[in-house]
Design a protein around this motif. Structure first.
Motif, PDB file in Angstrom:
ATOM      1  N   VAL A 100       2.857  55.419  62.874  1.00  0.00           N
ATOM      2  CA  VAL A 100       1.408  55.713  62.895  1.00  0.00           C
ATOM      3  C   VAL A 100       0.632  54.439  63.234  1.00  0.00           C
ATOM      4  N   ARG A 101       1.073  53.324  62.658  1.00  0.00           N
ATOM      5  CA  ARG A 101       0.405  52.048  62.929  1.00  0.00           C
ATOM      6  C   ARG A 101       0.512  51.694  64.415  1.00  0.00           C
ATOM      7  N   ALA A 102       1.707  51.893  64.981  1.00  0.00           N
ATOM      8  CA  ALA A 102       1.906  51.560  66.403  1.00  0.00           C
ATOM      9  C   ALA A 102       1.063  52.477  67.288  1.00  0.00           C
ATOM     10  N   VAL A 103       0.906  53.731  66.896  1.00  0.00           N
ATOM     11  CA  VAL A 103       0.077  54.662  67.681  1.00  0.00           C
ATOM     12  C   VAL A 103      -1.365  54.147  67.715  1.00  0.00           C
ATOM     13  N   GLY A 104      -1.865  53.718  66.559  1.00  0.00           N
ATOM     14  CA  GLY A 104      -3.227  53.176  66.513  1.00  0.00           C
ATOM     15  C   GLY A 104      -3.348  51.911  67.346  1.00  0.00           C
ATOM     16  N   GLN A 105      -2.341  51.052  67.219  1.00  0.00           N
ATOM     17  CA  GLN A 105      -2.406  49.762  67.925  1.00  0.00           C
ATOM     18  C   GLN A 105      -2.282  49.913  69.436  1.00  0.00           C
ATOM     19  N   ALA A 106      -1.736  51.049  69.887  1.00  0.00           N
ATOM     20  CA  ALA A 106      -1.587  51.264  71.339  1.00  0.00           C
ATOM     21  C   ALA A 106      -2.889  51.739  71.980  1.00  0.00           C
ATOM     22  N   CYS A 107      -3.924  51.965  71.158  1.00  0.00           N
ATOM     23  CA  CYS A 107      -5.197  52.474  71.703  1.00  0.00           C
ATOM     24  C   CYS A 107      -6.094  51.334  72.158  1.00  0.00           C
ATOM     25  N   ASN A 108      -6.803  51.576  73.221  1.00  0.00           N
ATOM     26  CA  ASN A 108      -7.887  50.677  73.639  1.00  0.00           C
ATOM     27  C   ASN A 108      -8.916  51.519  74.377  1.00  0.00           C
ATOM     28  N   GLU A 109      -9.916  50.876  74.962  1.00  0.00           N
ATOM     29  CA  GLU A 109     -11.008  51.639  75.602  1.00  0.00           C
ATOM     30  C   GLU A 109     -10.529  52.512  76.745  1.00  0.00           C
ATOM     31  N   ARG A 110      -9.390  52.145  77.305  1.00  0.00           N
ATOM     32  CA  ARG A 110      -8.908  52.855  78.494  1.00  0.00           C
ATOM     33  C   ARG A 110      -7.705  53.753  78.185  1.00  0.00           C
ATOM     34  N   HIS A 111      -7.230  53.724  76.955  1.00  0.00           N
ATOM     35  CA  HIS A 111      -6.040  54.533  76.633  1.00  0.00           C
ATOM     36  C   HIS A 111      -6.137  55.027  75.198  1.00  0.00           C
ATOM     37  N   ASN A 112      -5.824  56.324  74.983  1.00  0.00           N
ATOM     38  CA  ASN A 112      -5.901  56.883  73.634  1.00  0.00           C
ATOM     39  C   ASN A 112      -4.567  57.511  73.249  1.00  0.00           C
ATOM     40  N   GLU A 113      -3.748  56.719  72.540  1.00  0.00           N
ATOM     41  CA  GLU A 113      -2.401  57.175  72.154  1.00  0.00           C
ATOM     42  C   GLU A 113      -2.464  58.220  71.039  1.00  0.00           C
ATOM     43  N   VAL A 114      -3.551  58.216  70.258  1.00  0.00           N
ATOM     44  CA  VAL A 114      -3.693  59.199  69.166  1.00  0.00           C
ATOM     45  C   VAL A 114      -3.835  60.599  69.763  1.00  0.00           C
ATOM     46  N   VAL A 115      -4.694  60.711  70.786  1.00  0.00           N
ATOM     47  CA  VAL A 115      -4.856  62.007  71.454  1.00  0.00           C
ATOM     48  C   VAL A 115      -3.524  62.425  72.079  1.00  0.00           C
ATOM     49  N   LEU A 116      -2.837  61.482  72.692  1.00  0.00           N
ATOM     50  CA  LEU A 116      -1.549  61.786  73.326  1.00  0.00           C
ATOM     51  C   LEU A 116      -0.555  62.340  72.302  1.00  0.00           C
ATOM     52  N   LEU A 117      -0.516  61.735  71.120  1.00  0.00           N
ATOM     53  CA  LEU A 117       0.392  62.217  70.065  1.00  0.00           C
ATOM     54  C   LEU A 117       0.039  63.653  69.667  1.00  0.00           C
ATOM     55  N   ALA A 118      -1.267  63.917  69.455  1.00  0.00           N
ATOM     56  CA  ALA A 118      -1.694  65.273  69.095  1.00  0.00           C
ATOM     57  C   ALA A 118      -1.296  66.260  70.200  1.00  0.00           C
ATOM     58  N   ASP A 119      -1.361  65.801  71.450  1.00  0.00           N
ATOM     59  CA  ASP A 119      -1.058  66.676  72.587  1.00  0.00           C
ATOM     60  C   ASP A 119       0.430  67.024  72.643  1.00  0.00           C
ATOM     61  N   VAL A 120       1.304  66.025  72.522  1.00  0.00           N
ATOM     62  CA  VAL A 120       2.737  66.312  72.695  1.00  0.00           C
ATOM     63  C   VAL A 120       3.324  67.047  71.491  1.00  0.00           C
ATOM     64  N   LEU A 121       2.590  67.041  70.366  1.00  0.00           N
ATOM     65  CA  LEU A 121       3.050  67.818  69.198  1.00  0.00           C
ATOM     66  C   LEU A 121       2.497  69.245  69.218  1.00  0.00           C
ATOM     67  N   GLY A 122       1.722  69.581  70.249  1.00  0.00           N
ATOM     68  CA  GLY A 122       1.168  70.941  70.347  1.00  0.00           C
ATOM     69  C   GLY A 122      -0.060  71.156  69.470  1.00  0.00           C
TER      70      GLY A 122
END
Ligand code: BEZ
Ligand code: FE
Length: 304
Positions: free
Chosen positions: A65-87
């Protein structure tokens, strides 16, 4: 230690934890927030018990979860990506935007929606000068559930390039390329020209990519266009239209494909069809979007 006024209790065993946590949260004032947090704790605790999560796995999960947050910046949203691939995103879109009214089903917003796209006249091209790829002419109508045209709807469009990259992922594309905002006329129509999008892999260089690899899942989405449609007196429709001849229609990594969202990308030889003045082979997409009555809402762009 003095007793506080806060409800709760002292934990005795596994069986007592859930009710004590729920008691501690029982003062939540907003009833909807309370309902959501109670259910989160109930289901979360049941999940931990079902899989009997080990200490090491818990640590690994928290690090993820920490890495997902840390992968986010103004141009990339890893949190949304996680929600997407989990359906999760598809399930929420369908819970809120699919019913028997005949309206077009919603589909996930995805991580690449940006606010502030350029406003264009109908018929304009959203692809920059010299864009590679086959031309695509989109003729679309926005209707209500009785089949009446919806005039003055605002339509946000965004798509990937023919090599499968959004403009914000690709230094070779100008700002806001393949994005635009249109307005429907009295007949509910909006039209624009573009280039045919390709299917593409979702970003796999972060923790979500590692999860997909562990699950032996491919990262691909079928070719599609995104639409967000806003109109007075109508519920906002956030959706996508998929190319009927695209690969991965039945294995979209983010589960966005719905039969009613598959559009016919019709191929025309140069000099033929509705844009016979076009000098190369091209595609057309004709599609009707049906809006339900309601109040417009405005999604928060996941990136700037
Ligand atoms: C998209 O369609 O833009 C998208 C959706 C989910 C994850 C990645 C991209
Ligand atoms: Fe997309």
């Amino acid at each position: 230690m003095a007793n506080s006024d806060q409800p709760g209790g002292i934990i005795n065993d596994v069986a007592s934890v859930t009710s004590i946590v729920k008691a501690a949260m029982s003062g939540t004032r907003d009833p909807r927030l309370k309902e959501i947090l109670d259910a989160l704790v109930e289901h979360g605790h049941a999940f931990l018990q079902q899989v009997r999560l080990t200490d090491a796995e818990f640590e690994q999960g928290l690090a993820f979860v920490r890495a997902v947050g840390q992968a986010c910046n103004e141009r990339h949203n890893e949190v949304v990506l996680l929600a997407d691939v989990l359906g999760f995103s598809t399930l929420v879109a369908l819970l809120n935007n699919a019913d028997e009214s005949g309206r077009t089903p919603g589909a996930l917003l995805g991580p690449f929606y940006r606010g502030g796209s350029p406003e264009y006249e109908n018929g304009r091209c959203i692809a920059c000068e010299g864009s590679p790829g086959a031309a695509l002419f989109v003729h679309a109508r926005v209707l209500d559930t009785s089949g009446r045209p919806v005039q003055d709807a605002t339509v946000d469009v965004w798509q990937a390039s023919p090599v499968g990259l959004y403009e914000n992922q690709d230094a070779s594309q100008p700002e806001h390329n393949l994005r635009g905002r249109f307005r429907t006329g009295a007949d509910g129509m909006f039209t624009f020209r573009s280039v045919r999008p390709a299917g593409y892999p979702v970003p796999t260089d972060g923790p979500v990519g590692a999860m997909l690899a562990a699950q032996q899942r491919h990262p691909y989405r079928p070719a599609h266009l995104h639409f967000a449609i806003f109109a007075e007196g109508h519920a906002t429709l956030v959706s996508q239209v998929f190319a009927d001849d695209s690969e991965h229609l039945d294995s979209d990594v983010v589960f966005g494909v719905n039969r009613r969202l598959v559009g016919t990308f019709e191929h025309h030889e140069a000099g033929t069809g509705p844009h016979g003045d076009h000098r190369e082979a091209y595609y057309t997409l004709d599609f009707d979007f049906i809006l339900a009555e309601g109040t417009p809402t405005y999604p928060t762009p996941p990136i700037q």
